[in-house]
Scaffold this active site. Structure first.
Site, PDB file in Angstrom:
ATOM      1  N   ARG A 267      28.247  -6.065  25.179  1.00 48.47           N
ATOM      2  CA  ARG A 267      27.597  -5.041  25.306  1.00 48.47           C
ATOM      3  C   ARG A 267      26.516  -5.072  26.365  1.00 48.47           C
ATOM      4  NH1 ARG A 267      22.968  -6.270  22.848  1.00 48.47           N
ATOM      5  NH2 ARG A 267      23.260  -7.491  20.882  1.00 48.47           N
ATOM      6  N   HIS A 271      21.393  -4.232  21.324  1.00 50.22           N
ATOM      7  CA  HIS A 271      22.145  -3.991  20.126  1.00 50.22           C
ATOM      8  C   HIS A 271      22.035  -2.480  19.584  1.00 50.22           C
ATOM      9  CE1 HIS A 271      23.602  -4.637  15.939  1.00 50.22           C
ATOM     10  NE2 HIS A 271      22.678  -4.139  15.396  1.00 50.22           N
ATOM     11  N   TYR A 280      16.922 -12.469  24.123  1.00 54.56           N
ATOM     12  CA  TYR A 280      17.596 -13.425  23.925  1.00 54.56           C
ATOM     13  C   TYR A 280      18.934 -13.545  24.758  1.00 54.56           C
ATOM     14  CZ  TYR A 280      20.056  -9.337  21.765  1.00 54.56           C
ATOM     15  OH  TYR A 280      20.618  -8.002  21.825  1.00 54.56           O
TER      16      TYR A 280
HETATM   17  C1  TPP Z   1      26.697  -7.223   5.282  1.00 54.63           C
HETATM   18  C2  TPP Z   1      25.829  -7.226   6.494  1.00 54.63           C
HETATM   19  N1  TPP Z   1      25.001  -8.028   6.731  1.00 54.63           N
HETATM   20  C3  TPP Z   1      23.934  -8.010   7.561  1.00 54.63           C
HETATM   21  C4  TPP Z   1      24.021  -6.722   8.373  1.00 54.63           C
HETATM   22  C5  TPP Z   1      22.788  -6.476   9.573  1.00 54.63           C
HETATM   23  N2  TPP Z   1      23.519  -6.364  10.547  1.00 54.63           N
HETATM   24  C6  TPP Z   1      23.635  -5.216  11.379  1.00 54.63           C
HETATM   25  S1  TPP Z   1      24.377  -5.161  12.913  1.00 54.63           S
HETATM   26  C7  TPP Z   1      24.577  -6.781  12.649  1.00 54.63           C
HETATM   27  C8  TPP Z   1      25.188  -7.997  13.732  1.00 54.63           C
HETATM   28  C9  TPP Z   1      26.614  -7.710  13.852  1.00 54.63           C
HETATM   29  O1  TPP Z   1      27.256  -8.159  15.133  1.00 54.63           O
HETATM   30  P1  TPP Z   1      28.937  -7.939  15.495  1.00 54.63           P
HETATM   31  O2  TPP Z   1      29.666  -8.003  14.259  1.00 54.63           O
HETATM   32  O3  TPP Z   1      29.044  -8.929  16.503  1.00 54.63           O
HETATM   33  O4  TPP Z   1      28.936  -6.719  16.025  1.00 54.63           O
HETATM   34  P2  TPP Z   1      28.241  -5.907  17.305  1.00 54.63           P
HETATM   35  O5  TPP Z   1      26.973  -5.153  16.682  1.00 54.63           O
HETATM   36  O6  TPP Z   1      27.944  -6.688  18.146  1.00 54.63           O
HETATM   37  O7  TPP Z   1      29.258  -4.669  17.706  1.00 54.63           O
HETATM   38  C10 TPP Z   1      23.983  -7.557  11.495  1.00 54.63           C
HETATM   39  C11 TPP Z   1      23.741  -8.833  11.111  1.00 54.63           C
HETATM   40  C12 TPP Z   1      24.898  -5.639   7.872  1.00 54.63           C
HETATM   41  N3  TPP Z   1      24.934  -4.360   8.439  1.00 54.63           N
HETATM   42  N4  TPP Z   1      25.791  -5.834   6.882  1.00 54.63           N
END
Ligand code: TPP
Ligand code: MG
Length: 372
Positions: A267, A271, A280
């Site tokens: 990406r 975020h 980071y």
């Molecule tokens: C069950 C849960 N735990 C924590 C979160 C907080 N959270 C939102 S996005 C994220 C990161 C997810 O990363 P990834 O799966 O790599 O997807 P990306 O955002 O990189 O597309 C987190 C920890 C959440 N939404 N749901």
């Protein structure tokens, strides 16, 4: 003949390197060492994907701008991930299911859903701005990996109805650490649910890098223990994404159960608009991924094959610009939202707690209207 564990495992393994058909310069890559055959998609399909990526990227940039203008509460950009968003989505049909996460706005626009309806969740107008049943597209899912359980169920439902429709579920790299990911894979495998788990490994879960997320050789190996065939693909190569999706779809539609794909991508933006990615990751890292641009890559291939010229590029850019302008205008109009709709569609039947909260809001709204 008895099937050995080794032979069963070999049939599930991903290719040792991510499948790539077009390199970052636009040159075709000689296929070597891949575990399955991945023919080059037709020029017509590549042109369709290129056009949707141009429109998708412009949409994405517009959505990010809307957050700065206070017209969108939050936006998780997928700039840089266009080959995954567009390639995977255009590979399925309207009869198949799609299970997106919060990052898949571009995929939903590519699927033909009205961009304002796509953004209504992120603007805070409704739980989901489009009809999930009519569009066979689930609401964008923020709780990580919970959509995978639903996708496995939807795939299983299609199987029980005797269709050859599939469920395509997007998931991030970080979300593969969630229990639901593993439960969904196991369920889909045991019940042979035609579900494609499409992991967009964009290297980060907010600020957490992949190295702190897994010790697996690659996320593509995570299906093997469940008996799910896996593949890894260059997620910035639209041709390879289409080719790998074709193999996965053929597997699922043929009644062979689920398939797991890991797409290596990045990406380019933070975020969400609420995040500062410079805290980071280095600008050198971002620059290196800018060199692997999925749009430029397929554009170079199409031009080299006489399938694209300056006129088509200009017309497509103008089309993307016009769509962005229309989105901007429509998002600048205040939506009319009934606050009480907040309590609709939360559960199939309202719970006592929800009724209590609903009554409280109704009382406050009534008091407000008396004050005016
Ligand atoms: C069950 C849960 N735990 C924590 C979160 C907080 N959270 C939102 S996005 C994220 C990161 C997810 O990363 P990834 O799966 O790599 O997807 P990306 O955002 O990189 O597309 C987190 C920890 C959440 N939404 N749901
Ligand atoms: Mg990620």
């Amino acid at each position: 003949m008895e099937t050995t564990v080794e032979a069963m495992t070999a049939a599930l393994l991903p290719s040792p390197n991510p499948v790539q058909l077009i390199d970052p310069t636009g040159a075709e890559v000689e296929q070597a060492g891949t575990r399955r055959d991945y023919p080059m998609p037709s020029a017509a399909r590549l042109r369709e994907v290129w056009r949707a990526m141009v429109i998708g990227r412009r949409f994405d940039i517009q959505a990010t701008a809307l957050t700065k203008q206070g017209r969108l509460a939050v936006y998780p950009s997928s700039r840089g991930q266009e080959a995954c968003q567009v390639g995977a989505t255009l590979s399925i049909t309207g009869d198949d299911w799609l299970f997106p996460t919060y990052r898949e706005s571009m995929a939903l626009v590519t699927r033909g859903i009205d961009p304002v309806e796509v953004l209504s969740l992120l603007r805070g107008d409704s739980h989901c701005g489009y009809d999930p049943i009519a569009t066979k597209t689930a609401a964008q899912c923020t709780p990580l990996s919970t959509q995978l359980i639903h996708a496995a169920g939807a795939g299983y439902g299609e199987k029980r109805r005797g269709t050859d429709n599939v469920a395509l579920a997007f998931i991030g790299d970080g979300a593969t650490s969630e229990g639901d990911f593993h439960e969904a894979l196991n369920f889909a495998a045991v019940f042979e649910a035609p579900t494609i788990f499409f992991v967009q490994n964009n290297k980060y879960a907010i600020s957490v890098p992949l190295s702190k997320q897994t010790k697996a050789p690659s996320l593509a190996y995570k299906g093997i223990g469940y008996g799910v065939p896996c593949e890894q693909v260059d997620g910035n190569d639209p041709a390879a994404v289409l080719a790998v999706m074709d193999v996965a779809l053929q597997h699922c539609r043929g009644g062979n159960g689920p398939f797991l794909i890991e797409a290596h991508t990045y990406r380019l933006d933070a975020h969400t608009n609420a995040d500062d990615a410079t805290r980071y990751r280095s600008s050198d890292e971002v620059s290196a991924w800018l060199e692997r641009d999925p749009i430029a890559r397929v554009e170079a291939w199409l031009r080299a094959h006489g399938e694209l010229n300056d006129d088509i590029v200009s017309a497509t850019n103008a089309e993307a610009e016009a769509k962005a302008a229309e989105l901007r205008d429509r998002m600048n109009a205040d939506p009319s939202v009934d606050p009480m709709s907040l309590f609709d569609n939360v559960f199939a039947a309202r719970t006592p707690q929800l009724d209590e909260a609903r009554a409280m809001v109704a009382t406050e709204l009534a008091a407000d209207s008396k004050e005016v």
